[in-house]
Design a protein around this motif. Structure first.
Motif, PDB file in Angstrom:
ATOM      1  N   ILE A  20      -1.807  -6.660   2.497  1.00 22.16           N
ATOM      2  CA  ILE A  20      -2.432  -5.954   3.621  1.00 22.16           C
ATOM      3  C   ILE A  20      -1.894  -6.498   4.948  1.00 22.16           C
ATOM      4  CG2 ILE A  20      -4.618  -5.579   4.827  1.00 22.16           C
ATOM      5  CD1 ILE A  20      -5.966  -5.604   2.033  1.00 22.16           C
ATOM      6  N   SER A  70       1.467  -5.134   5.497  1.00 23.91           N
ATOM      7  CA  SER A  70       1.442  -3.718   5.876  1.00 23.91           C
ATOM      8  C   SER A  70       1.196  -3.565   7.374  1.00 23.91           C
ATOM      9  CB  SER A  70       0.369  -2.977   5.079  1.00 23.91           C
ATOM     10  OG  SER A  70      -0.932  -3.352   5.498  1.00 23.91           O
ATOM     11  N   TYR A 125      -0.693  -2.565  -2.978  1.00 27.61           N
ATOM     12  CA  TYR A 125      -0.052  -3.186  -1.818  1.00 27.61           C
ATOM     13  C   TYR A 125       1.339  -2.618  -1.555  1.00 27.61           C
ATOM     14  CZ  TYR A 125       2.500  -6.615  -4.807  1.00 27.61           C
ATOM     15  OH  TYR A 125       3.306  -7.237  -5.727  1.00 27.61           O
ATOM     16  N   ILE A 174       0.680   0.662   0.493  1.00 24.94           N
ATOM     17  CA  ILE A 174       0.296   0.585   1.908  1.00 24.94           C
ATOM     18  C   ILE A 174       1.342  -0.074   2.792  1.00 24.94           C
ATOM     19  CG2 ILE A 174      -2.171   0.542   1.348  1.00 24.94           C
ATOM     20  CD1 ILE A 174      -2.145  -2.466   1.892  1.00 24.94           C
ATOM     21  N   SER A 206       5.481  -5.405   2.486  1.00 26.61           N
ATOM     22  CA  SER A 206       4.497  -5.944   1.543  1.00 26.61           C
ATOM     23  C   SER A 206       5.174  -6.508   0.309  1.00 26.61           C
ATOM     24  CB  SER A 206       3.498  -4.847   1.133  1.00 26.61           C
ATOM     25  OG  SER A 206       2.638  -4.521   2.201  1.00 26.61           O
ATOM     26  N   ARG A 227       4.519   7.255  -0.944  1.00 29.77           N
ATOM     27  CA  ARG A 227       3.298   6.696  -1.538  1.00 29.77           C
ATOM     28  C   ARG A 227       2.901   7.410  -2.825  1.00 29.77           C
ATOM     29  NH1 ARG A 227       0.244   6.370   4.334  1.00 29.77           N
ATOM     30  NH2 ARG A 227       1.201   4.409   5.009  1.00 29.77           N
TER      31      ARG A 227
END
Length: 539
Positions: free
Chosen positions: A23, A26, A177, A180, A185, A385
């Motif tokens: 996170i 990201s 992960y 995002i 990441s 994604r």
């Protein structure tokens, strides 16, 4: 088997930590999108081309040192019919990265490509590039299945969790992960994962050596020369073709792996990309040492002195789980938990790379150039994604079958080796190659590989090469048939390309037969524009 609650708690803490790092990375990715001269998709795919050498070495090493590498190497060393001499992973991957750094990094990075498929698109166009995506996609799915199967087997042994639950949770964390944060990441979580792998696996070795159930490994190497359980293994002349084929498969096949070029293309310069590959080669080899030692010690251990008892793992068909079994029964319980953490780290560090690899190629080379040429950057981000999610789910589903980790490891590289590698060599180093030769080479490589059979997929061989054997009703080829398919494809691309070029230029072939418009006179055939590197323009 009861659930190992303390071990489960440690693994949960490790997973939560990885999520937090993902996170955080990201958010770094979002900041880079605002400050980077490139596009948002460029930041997601190659990290804005500003990944440092140190982070690059970590993420490259972590990508190669996956669950298949760690468990597959230990499995081979432990297996009585193979042994150390068949542990080809560490030297093969080191050779792979050395070759990548010396010969492939500069031509790829200097052109500022975003994916491995870009040079094909610029020379051959969109349709042929789409056909190259298929074997690359299948390879990534098999790679994800391989490393998830490795983790599922490990957690079932040490934590008492079912393989299905272990696979599902680990896949969900890795998908999230990567989903995002993209390459940022992936790269920064790889740093932590590799550090955890290195420390925990090397800590395990002294405890294994001092285990009461393990005899002196140096004595065993000499005393057991006539024993099938000798960990050194043997290589008969009749098996040399198979050994060479598997060595070349891993050493050369991964040169056609998008994850390698994702690291190369994320470097700030060609020189930095070369340094990253060469440095990672040494670290990758070192990271194979614990698996070799664990497999060797397990092969000479007296399992009757452990809670595992007799018969030993090889007779129970659990050779593929030998690393977690050795950690569980030959080391203190707290140390086995560290071992499961190292395998989990290895799995996620390779899985995230495979997910981003497929998503990058599909989005950049298929969706953006063929399906939706006017797609916005936001739309491309969501395509990446969604593709990450789909590839992850496909690999997870295949992992439930529980095939041999080492077998899946080899299979995941075969399509790259037989089909994409000869194409990549020609498009980078043979300027005369054209789409006629490329199509013929593709067909030849694919047909030769399929007609050679594949036991894991239940495909019977049509071609029986010299030295084949039938064992337990399954035909095994000991001839280097994979390398033969690769070389035939390579030769076909070069010869057909040159023959067609001479035929059209010398008017031996009518111009009307140039259906793809490669040699039409006085007509400039439109090609995709070469990419422009914003970082180079600014510098």
């Amino acid at each position: 088997m009861a659930v190992n609650v303390p071990g489960l708690v440690v693994v949960v803490i490790f997973y939560v930590g990885i999520l937090f790092i993902g996170i955080w990375a990201s958010r770094k990715s979002k900041k880079a999108e605002k400050s980077c001269a490139g596009t948002k998709s460029e930041v997601t795919i190659v990290g804005g081309r500003n990944i440092s050498v140190l982070v690059g070495v970590f993420t490259t090493t972590a990508t190669w040192v996956g669950g298949g590498y760690i468990l597959g190497t230990a499995e081979v060393v432990y297996s009585p019919k193979q042994g150390l001499i068949w542990a080809i992973g560490p030297p093969a991957f080191a050779i792979n990265l050395i070759l990548g750094g010396l010969f492939f990094a500069k031509p790829m990075r200097s052109k500022c490509y975003l994916t491995m498929l870009d040079p094909f698109q610029h020379r051959y166009g969109n349709m042929f590039t789409a056909t190259l995506l298929l074997p690359a996609l299948v390879s990534d799915i098999l790679w994800v299945a391989c490393i998830l199967a490795a983790l599922g087997g490990t957690m079932s042994v040490i934590l008492g969790l079912s393989s299905a639950i272990s696979i599902s949770i680990s896949a969900a964390v890795s998908i999230f992960y990567t989903f995002i944060g993209g390459l940022y990441s992936v790269a920064y979580t790889d740093v932590i994962q590799l550090f955890f792998m290195f420390s925990s696996l090397f800590i395990c070795i002294p405890f294994l050596v001092l285990s009461p159930a393990v005899t002196d490994i140096s004595q065993a190497a000499h005393v057991n020369q006539s024993n099938v359980n000798s960990w050194l293994g043997t290589l008969e002349l009749a098996d040399a073709g198979k050994w060479a084929d598997e060595m070349l498969l891993l050493a050369l096949g991964s040169l056609a792996y998008q994850a390698l070029y994702q690291r190369i293309l994320s470097a700030a310069s060609s020189a930095q990309a070369q340094i990253t590959c060469l440095a990672a080669a040494g670290v990758v080899f070192i990271m194979g040492i614990p698996s070799v030692v664990i497999g060797a010690l397990a092969s000479i251990a007296d399992w009757n002195q452990t809670a595992y008892g007799l018969p030993p793992p090889i007779e129970r068909g659990e050779a593929g789980k030998i690393l977690p079994l050795a950690l569980q029964y030959l080391t203190p319980s707290w140390l086995s938990v560290l071992g499961i953490g190292s395998v989990a780290a290895a799995v996620m560090s390779s899985m995230d790379s495979a997910l981003l690899s497929s998503a990058s190629m599909f989005t950049q080379n298929i969706y953006k150039t063929t399906l939706r040429k006017q797609a916005s950057e936001r739309e491309l981000q969501w395509v990446i994604r969604v593709t990450i999610l789909l590839v992850g789910l496909a690999g997870m589903g295949l992992a439930f079958k529980g095939e041999s980790v080492f077998a899946l490891w080899l299979l995941s590289t075969e399509l790259l080796y037989c089909i994409i590698l000869p194409q990549l060599i020609c498009v980078l180093f043979f300027g005369s190659s054209n789409i006629y030769g490329a199509v013929c080479g593709y067909i030849v490589g694919l047909l030769l590989r399929l007609l050679s059979g594949e036991p894991i997929l239940g495909i019977p061989p049509v071609f029986l090469f010299p030295g084949w054997r039938e064992e337990d009703g399954v035909i095994t080829q000991y001839f280097p048939y994979r390398t033969l398919a690769m070389l035939c494809s390579l030769i076909c691309i070069i010869t057909v390309s040159k023959t067609v070029e001479v035929g059209f230029h010398q008017r031996l072939i009518p111009q009307s037969w140039d259906l793809l418009g490669v040699f039409k006179e006085n007509i400039e055939v439109p090609r995709e524009e070469e990419p422009v590197c914003m970082t180079q323009l600014l510098s």
